[in-house]
Design a protein around this motif. Structure first.
Motif, short mmCIF file in Angstrom:
data_model
loop_
_atom_site.label_atom_id
_atom_site.label_comp_id
_atom_site.label_asym_id
_atom_site.label_seq_id
_atom_site.Cartn_x
_atom_site.Cartn_y
_atom_site.Cartn_z
N PHE A 138 0.83 -1.19 0.00
CA PHE A 138 0.00 0.00 0.00
C PHE A 138 0.88 1.25 0.00
N GLU B 69 -8.97 7.19 -13.48
CA GLU B 69 -8.28 6.01 -12.96
C GLU B 69 -8.10 4.92 -14.01
N ARG C 62 -4.51 3.33 -14.83
CA ARG C 62 -4.18 1.92 -14.58
C ARG C 62 -3.68 1.23 -15.86
N GLY D 258 -1.36 0.42 -6.11
CA GLY D 258 -2.46 -0.32 -6.72
C GLY D 258 -2.05 -1.21 -7.88
N CYS E 79 -2.90 -4.97 -8.35
CA CYS E 79 -4.31 -5.32 -8.23
C CYS E 79 -5.09 -5.17 -9.54
N PHE E 80 -4.42 -4.83 -10.61
CA PHE E 80 -5.11 -4.60 -11.88
C PHE E 80 -4.50 -5.46 -12.98
N VAL F 130 -5.87 9.37 -4.53
CA VAL F 130 -6.93 8.56 -3.92
C VAL F 130 -7.18 8.89 -2.45
N LYS G 292 -9.55 -0.42 1.54
CA LYS G 292 -8.69 -0.65 0.37
C LYS G 292 -7.83 -1.90 0.56
N GLU H 254 -9.68 -4.98 -0.17
CA GLU H 254 -9.77 -5.25 -1.61
C GLU H 254 -8.44 -5.74 -2.18
N ARG H 255 -7.34 -5.23 -1.68
CA ARG H 255 -6.04 -5.47 -2.30
C ARG H 255 -5.26 -6.64 -1.73
N TYR I 177 -1.85 -8.63 -3.03
CA TYR I 177 -0.58 -8.46 -2.32
C TYR I 177 -0.07 -9.79 -1.77
#
Length: 182
Positions: free
Chosen positions: A21, A65, A69, A92, A95-96, A132, A147, A150-151, A155
């Motif tokens: 993070f 965003e 990304r 982030g 995570c994408f 963010v 967050k 979600e991540r 990770y």
């Protein structure tokens, strides 16, 4: 970006991607680890900004965003890396798309894990530089907790998960060397 030679050929760890993070210390620790290993240090945020011709905050505001990304993923995958380097990623990025799988396939990933409270304490004065965070002043811990919820599944796909409290370059080197022989 200096392309330093490794201090010892036995210390050939390849690409080391630091993930976690925002505010966990990827850039600070990355510079120290690269120096310790005699490797190049690369900050993907800096490479992104050079390619985009503007700061991440400006790009985020101008294009949103989704566009951010997409370009961030391209920067990860299309950057020419030296044989050995420590690479700091955006918070982030793992995570994408298939970014986490790509990093695990092309190097070693280290997740620098910290609690939401510790991260909030570190990020409190950086809200203007971090798009963010701008709208989450009063409940930064709550925002970070959400967050991370979600991540974390991304990770935690890292080869190494390291407690970020009192983490040093020496400790990360030890974890990497242990992982390399196990």
């Amino acid at each position: 970006m200096s392309l330093n030679k490794t201090k010892s050929s036995a210390n050939n760890l390849g690409l080391i991607f630091l993930i976690g993070f925002m505010g966990c210390g990827k850039t600070t620790l990355g510079r120290k680890l690269a120096s310790r290993l005699g490797y190049a240090f690369m900050d993907l945020d800096d490479i992104f900004e050079a390619k985009a011709g503007m700061t991440i905050a400006e790009y985020f505001s101008a294009f949103g965003e989704d566009a951010f990304r997409k370009l961030e993923s391209e920067v990860l995958k299309l950057t020419e890396y030296p044989e050995n380097a420590v690479v700091s990623t955006g918070g982030g990025l793992p995570c994408f798309f298939d970014n986490m799988d790509w990093m695990n396939a092309h190097g070693k990933t280290v997740y620098i894990k910290l609690s939401p409270k510790t991260l909030a304490d570190r990020l409190q004065n950086e809200k203007d530089q971090r798009p963010v965070l701008r709208d989450h002043g009063k409940d930064l811990v709550g925002f970070i907790t959400g967050k991370l919820g979600e991540r974390d599944r991304f990770y935690e796909q890292a080869a190494i998960i390291a407690d970020g409290l009192s983490l040093t370059a020496e400790k990360v080197e030890g974890l990497l060397n242990f992982k390399a022989i196990s």
